[in-house]
Write an enzyme that holds these catalytic residues in place. Structure first.
Site, short mmCIF file in Angstrom:
data_model
loop_
_atom_site.label_atom_id
_atom_site.label_comp_id
_atom_site.label_asym_id
_atom_site.label_seq_id
_atom_site.Cartn_x
_atom_site.Cartn_y
_atom_site.Cartn_z
N GLU A 56 0.79 -1.21 0.07
CA GLU A 56 0.01 0.05 -0.05
C GLU A 56 0.83 1.28 0.07
O GLU A 56 1.62 1.36 0.92
CB GLU A 56 -1.18 -0.05 1.38
CG GLU A 56 -1.78 1.39 1.35
CD GLU A 56 -2.72 1.68 0.29
OE1 GLU A 56 -3.42 0.85 -0.18
OE2 GLU A 56 -2.38 2.65 -0.38
N HIS A 104 -48.28 1.02 2.90
CA HIS A 104 -48.64 2.65 2.63
C HIS A 104 -48.86 3.37 3.96
O HIS A 104 -49.04 2.87 4.97
CB HIS A 104 -50.49 2.29 2.24
CG HIS A 104 -51.11 3.62 1.95
ND1 HIS A 104 -50.87 4.40 0.60
CD2 HIS A 104 -51.59 4.25 2.56
CE1 HIS A 104 -51.48 5.58 0.89
NE2 HIS A 104 -52.28 5.72 1.95
#
Ligand SMILES: Cc1cc2nc3c(=O)[nH]c(=O)nc-3n(C[C@H](O)[C@H](O)[C@H](O)COP(=O)(O)OP(=O)(O)OC[C@H]3O[C@@H](n4cnc5c(N)ncnc54)[C@H](O)[C@@H]3O)c2cc1C
Ligand SMILES: NC(=O)c1ccc[n+]([C@@H]2O[C@H](COP(=O)([O-])OP(=O)(O)OC[C@H]3O[C@@H](n4cnc5c(N)ncnc54)[C@H](O)[C@@H]3O)[C@@H](O)[C@H]2O)c1
Length: 469
Positions: free
Chosen positions: A31, A446
């Protein structure tokens, strides 16, 4: 020269491959920057933490029409910034310590260095102090991601411009900011900085913002952004220069020459894969014209034993793609006799601006260009109960479907919670659920936001079927 069973380059999604199933292998991970890669350190995570903060900051500007008078009395930028990175930085350093010191990683050597291929399956790792070491391996995973590109504009290289890598760590908010580029990064940061009180100018080459989106979505987003920001469309940036305390861009546009000035310039003109810096050609790995490492459906490169994943090999520069690729590579490293294929068929994305945008599958433009038969339906948020309750007047969902089978071809949503509302469509497309079954084969809560999708499905002008009820 150390020889490894496996070398992984990049600790973004590449870092997630290693677990105890690799304990009997001699592994190295390389890295060059901060552990955790783009998404954690300079991408998805900090940007969305800023977006959430921006959403909160923007609330007073819309609340009074609901009868709630709120006032934004202050934005403590340094506190905002330090909260974000005070939470992120320890994760990155924790990840680094885990790989370097935890007994689970006794088989793993961490090189905090820049990797570059110098021969076939031969990697030179160059540390910050310029010391080098050459390592070889039987297998490699190339997970080196990409980087922001900066266009070749006269004077730009001499200016103190920012990219997404640096702009989130500034010390002071500027009064004005120019964002060059009108893609994902431009759209998200315009919302972030605009909500925090910065006057934002967006400079776009084309005639619309977010022009990779479906035309209707891109058009609506451009209209709404133009109400909030100084949006300059169809502009060519001729020159960049310093104004002493800021920057100026000299533009050419439909009305001739003009100049925009600001205290800060954010360059958001796309990203390029790091295959060139990694010099993958030296090991025989091939790349596309745009620099992506070429892989087959098993994420294998042209060289046996070398896999690639994520932004380095995919044109879809998205964390969920990089993670999916990493899972495929992990499986194929562990089970070479029963490899699995990557599935890049229905890759969704979201733009976390305001309003949010989410999309999966074909745009209408793409469907037409491919000669695919389709029908479309659009449902406004205003026409479903929750959107009506919110008094949303600009959001909508647009679906594309095969008129005969009812199979969904694409979905494009602009409006509140778009990145969440789209998920049932992604599921339907991924599992082959047709629009009719999806609309009527289940309950829709709903009055919840997914009714937007239910209604859009019912609006699709599908070919009548005799068995339809
Ligand atoms: C501002 C921004 C916001 C984003 N927001 C989102 C979002 O909301 N949702 C989403 O899905 N995606 C988002 N993305 C995209 C996402 O961050 C990337 O798709 C993802 O991080 C790619 O992962 P990766 O593992 O392929 O590469 P990276 O995470 O970039 O990891 C590559 C690593 O390799 C290292 N490296 C590179 N070259 C070398 C070398 N030669 N030697 C050693 N190490 C090397 C790098 O330092 C880096 O740590 C965003 C990106 C940006 C820039
Ligand atoms: N929410 C998310 O998932 C998210 C968020 C941010 C970034 N990302 C990823 O990061 C990638 C990079 O984002 P981005 O916005 O930098 O790139 P982008 O490709 O989305 O947009 C780049 C923009 O810059 C413009 N441009 C290119 N060259 C230019 C020039 N010379 N002058 C003016 N404009 C120019 C393009 O026309 C386009 O509008 C995205 O493609 C995306 O995959 C994802």
């Amino acid at each position: 020269m150390p020889h490894y069973d496996l070398v992984i380059i990049g600790t973004g999604s590449g870092n997630s491959i290693l677990d105890q199933r690799f304990a009997d292998k001699k592994v190295a991970i390389v890295e060059k920057g901060v552990f955790g890669g783009t998404c954690l350190n300079v991408g998805c995570i900090p940007t969305k933490m800023f977006v959430h903060t921006a959403d909160v900051a923007a609330t007073p500007s819309v609340s009074s029409r609901l009868g709630v008078d709120e006032e934004l009395t202050g934005v403590r930028w340094r506190d905002i910034r330090d909260r974000v990175f005070g939470r992120i930085d320890p994760i990155a350093s924790g990840g680094r310590d885990y790989r370097r010191r935890h007994p689970n990683n006794a088989n793993v050597t961490v090189y905090e260095a820049t990797a570059r291929f110098t021969g076939f399956k031969e990697l030179t790792v160059i540390s910050a102090d310029d010391s080098t070491e050459v390592v070889t391996a039987d297998q490699f995973v190339l997970a080196a991601g990409g980087r922001a590109v900066v266009p070749d504009i006269e004077g730009l290289a001499d200016l103190p411009y920012y990219t997404s890598d640096t702009v989130m760590r500034i010390d002071r908010l500027p009064e004005r900011m120019i964002i060059l580029g009108s893609g994902f990064v431009g759209a998200e940061f315009a919302h972030v900085f605009g909500s925090l009180g910065v006057d934002v100018t967006i400079v776009a080459r084309s005639g619309a913002l977010l022009r990779v989106e479906d035309d209707d979505v891109s058009r609506r987003f451009t209209e709404l952004a133009s109400d909030r920001f100084d949006v300059r469309l169809n502009r060519t940036t001729v020159k960049a220069r310093s104004t002493g305390d800021g920057v100026a861009l000299d533009l050419e546009g439909p009305e001739g020459a003009e100049t925009v000035e600001a205290g800060l310039l954010l360059v958001a003109t796309g990203r390029t894969p790091n295959s060139d810096l990694l010099d993958v050609a030296k090991t025989g790995v091939t790349t596309s014209a745009k620099g992506h490492v070429e892989v087959d459906e098993y994420q294998r490169t042209a060289v046996e034993g070398i896999y690639a994943l994520g932004d380095l090999s995919s044109w879809q520069e998205l964390k969920h793609v990089a993670n999916h690729d990493a899972r495929v590579v992990q499986h194929n490293l562990l089970h070479p006799d029963s490899p699995v294929k990557a599935n890049h068929e229905f890759v969704p994305h979201a733009v976390f601006s305001s309003p949010q945008i989410a999309s999966v599958g074909l745009t209408e433009r793409e469907a037409a260009a491919r000669g695919i038969r389709y029908v479309t339906a659009t449902q406004d948020y205003a026409g479903i109960a929750y959107g009506w309750a919110m008094e949303d007047t600009t959001g909508f969902a647009k679906l594309l479907a095969d008129p005969d089978t009812g199979l969904l071809l694409g979905a494009h949503i602009i409006g509140p919670q778009a990145s969440t509302v789209i998920q049932p469509v992604i599921q339907a497309m991924s599992f082959g659920l047709d629009a009719r079954s999806m609309a009527r084969g289940q309950y829709w809560i709903h009055p919840a936001m997914p009714e937007l999708i239910e209604n859009a499905l019912l609006n699709l002008p599908l070919t009548e079927r005799e068995d339809q009820t």
